[in-house]
Design an enzyme around this catalytic site. Sequence first.
Site, PDB file in Angstrom:
ATOM      1  N   GLY A  79       0.533  -1.315   0.435  1.00 29.65           N
ATOM      2  CA  GLY A  79      -0.128   0.004  -0.099  1.00 29.65           C
ATOM      3  C   GLY A  79       1.439   1.282   0.250  1.00 29.65           C
ATOM      4  O   GLY A  79       0.619   2.914   0.477  1.00 29.65           O
TER       5      GLY A  79
ATOM      6  N   ASN B  95       1.744   2.976  -2.893  1.00 24.30           N
ATOM      7  CA  ASN B  95       1.091   4.307  -3.154  1.00 24.30           C
ATOM      8  C   ASN B  95      -0.360   4.391  -2.626  1.00 24.30           C
ATOM      9  O   ASN B  95      -0.789   5.623  -3.579  1.00 24.30           O
ATOM     10  CB  ASN B  95       0.951   3.204  -5.061  1.00 24.30           C
ATOM     11  CG  ASN B  95       1.995   3.505  -6.319  1.00 24.30           C
ATOM     12  OD1 ASN B  95       2.268   4.392  -6.156  1.00 24.30           O
ATOM     13  ND2 ASN B  95       2.845   2.167  -5.672  1.00 24.30           N
TER      14      ASN B  95
ATOM     15  N   HIS C  18       1.436   0.503 -12.562  1.00 23.91           N
ATOM     16  CA  HIS C  18       2.112  -0.738 -13.638  1.00 23.91           C
ATOM     17  C   HIS C  18       4.216  -0.272 -13.402  1.00 23.91           C
ATOM     18  O   HIS C  18       4.152   0.125 -14.404  1.00 23.91           O
ATOM     19  CB  HIS C  18       1.165  -1.186 -14.048  1.00 23.91           C
ATOM     20  CG  HIS C  18       2.401  -2.880 -14.816  1.00 23.91           C
ATOM     21  ND1 HIS C  18       2.581  -4.528 -14.798  1.00 23.91           N
ATOM     22  CD2 HIS C  18       3.451  -2.962 -15.856  1.00 23.91           C
ATOM     23  CE1 HIS C  18       3.029  -4.767 -14.533  1.00 23.91           C
ATOM     24  NE2 HIS C  18       3.473  -4.609 -15.371  1.00 23.91           N
TER      25      HIS C  18
ATOM     26  N   GLU D  19     -10.057  -4.938 -19.597  1.00 23.55           N
ATOM     27  CA  GLU D  19     -11.009  -6.452 -19.355  1.00 23.55           C
ATOM     28  C   GLU D  19      -9.325  -7.475 -19.779  1.00 23.55           C
ATOM     29  O   GLU D  19      -8.844  -8.052 -19.137  1.00 23.55           O
ATOM     30  CB  GLU D  19     -12.222  -6.698 -19.292  1.00 23.55           C
ATOM     31  CG  GLU D  19     -13.049  -5.751 -19.364  1.00 23.55           C
ATOM     32  CD  GLU D  19     -14.120  -6.204 -20.737  1.00 23.55           C
ATOM     33  OE1 GLU D  19     -14.201  -6.909 -21.230  1.00 23.55           O
ATOM     34  OE2 GLU D  19     -15.064  -5.677 -20.684  1.00 23.55           O
TER      35      GLU D  19
HETATM   36  C1  GRF Z   1       4.007  -1.418  -7.050  1.00 19.91           C
HETATM   37  O1  GRF Z   1       5.078  -2.334  -7.771  1.00 19.91           O
HETATM   38  C2  GRF Z   1       2.772  -1.285  -8.168  1.00 19.91           C
HETATM   39  O2  GRF Z   1       2.979  -0.581  -9.876  1.00 19.91           O
HETATM   40  C3  GRF Z   1       2.318  -2.874  -8.686  1.00 19.91           C
HETATM   41  O3  GRF Z   1       2.026  -3.071  -7.632  1.00 19.91           O
HETATM   42  C4  GRF Z   1       2.892  -2.188  -6.723  1.00 19.91           C
HETATM   43  C5  GRF Z   1       2.015  -2.510  -5.767  1.00 19.91           C
HETATM   44  O4  GRF Z   1       2.947  -1.467  -4.473  1.00 19.91           O
HETATM   45  N1  GRF Z   1       1.048  -2.695  -9.103  1.00 19.91           N
HETATM   46  P1  GRF Z   1       2.016  -0.843  -3.159  1.00 19.91           P
HETATM   47  O5  GRF Z   1       1.179  -1.737  -3.026  1.00 19.91           O
HETATM   48  O6  GRF Z   1       1.614   0.377  -3.786  1.00 19.91           O
HETATM   49  O7  GRF Z   1       3.956  -0.254  -2.102  1.00 19.91           O
END
Ligand code: GRF
Length: 203
Positions: A11, A13, A108, A141
């Site tokens: 978490g 991000n 991503h 999708e």
């Molecule tokens: C990140 O690298 C994001 O790009 C990918 O999964 C990871 C999640 O990291 N989709 P966090 O849970 O946000 O720390």
Amino acid sequence: MKIGILISGRGSNMAAIIEAVQNGLIPDSKVAVVISDKTSAEGLLKAKERGVETLSVVKKGRAREEHDAEIIAELKKRAVELVCLAGYMRLLSKDFIRAFPNRIVNIHPSLLPNFKGLDAQRQAIDYGVKVSGCTVHFVDEDLDHGAIIAQKVVEVLDSDTAETLAARILEHEHALYVEAVKNIAEGNVRISGRRVLLKSALT
Ligand code: GRF
């Protein structure tokens, strides 16, 4: 704009988006709820510490559609207008995409369309690319496929391992995701087929 965030793990991000909303960087917005498909997700605690409502909606052997229906209902109940996937490790059903047309975004850790799916940073190292990065995109999708909102290039160093590259990309993810959500909240984003255009860049 009411935001709902879906997570499965750490978490970071999610925390970056919550903080950007709380300090006013993303204007007139609120993170209404953080939903995890895993009760053990570290991000749930981080959301609570930041005063955001959290829910765990686990799949419990149900079909994807049924699991998604419960999540959709929780998001709709809170009038969520933008769904941010932040390390959410499930593909969304057609019903989910239709419930929030052009209102679901994801981050991503590669320059899409390269290195879709799991372990994108390891895929980049194994392929030997000299640059990689991260992508914020609308969700459709297909896996890591929707229209691209923003990308950031990150150099791959000779000394990099998948882990060091992932850590460097992650720092840029936080800023890129916040910037993209800010642009959506400000109504700056226009979709034209597969192209996502920033209104400010058009004037
Ligand atoms: C990140 O690298 C994001 O790009 C990918 O999964 C990871 C999640 O990291 N989709 P966090 O849970 O946000 O720390």
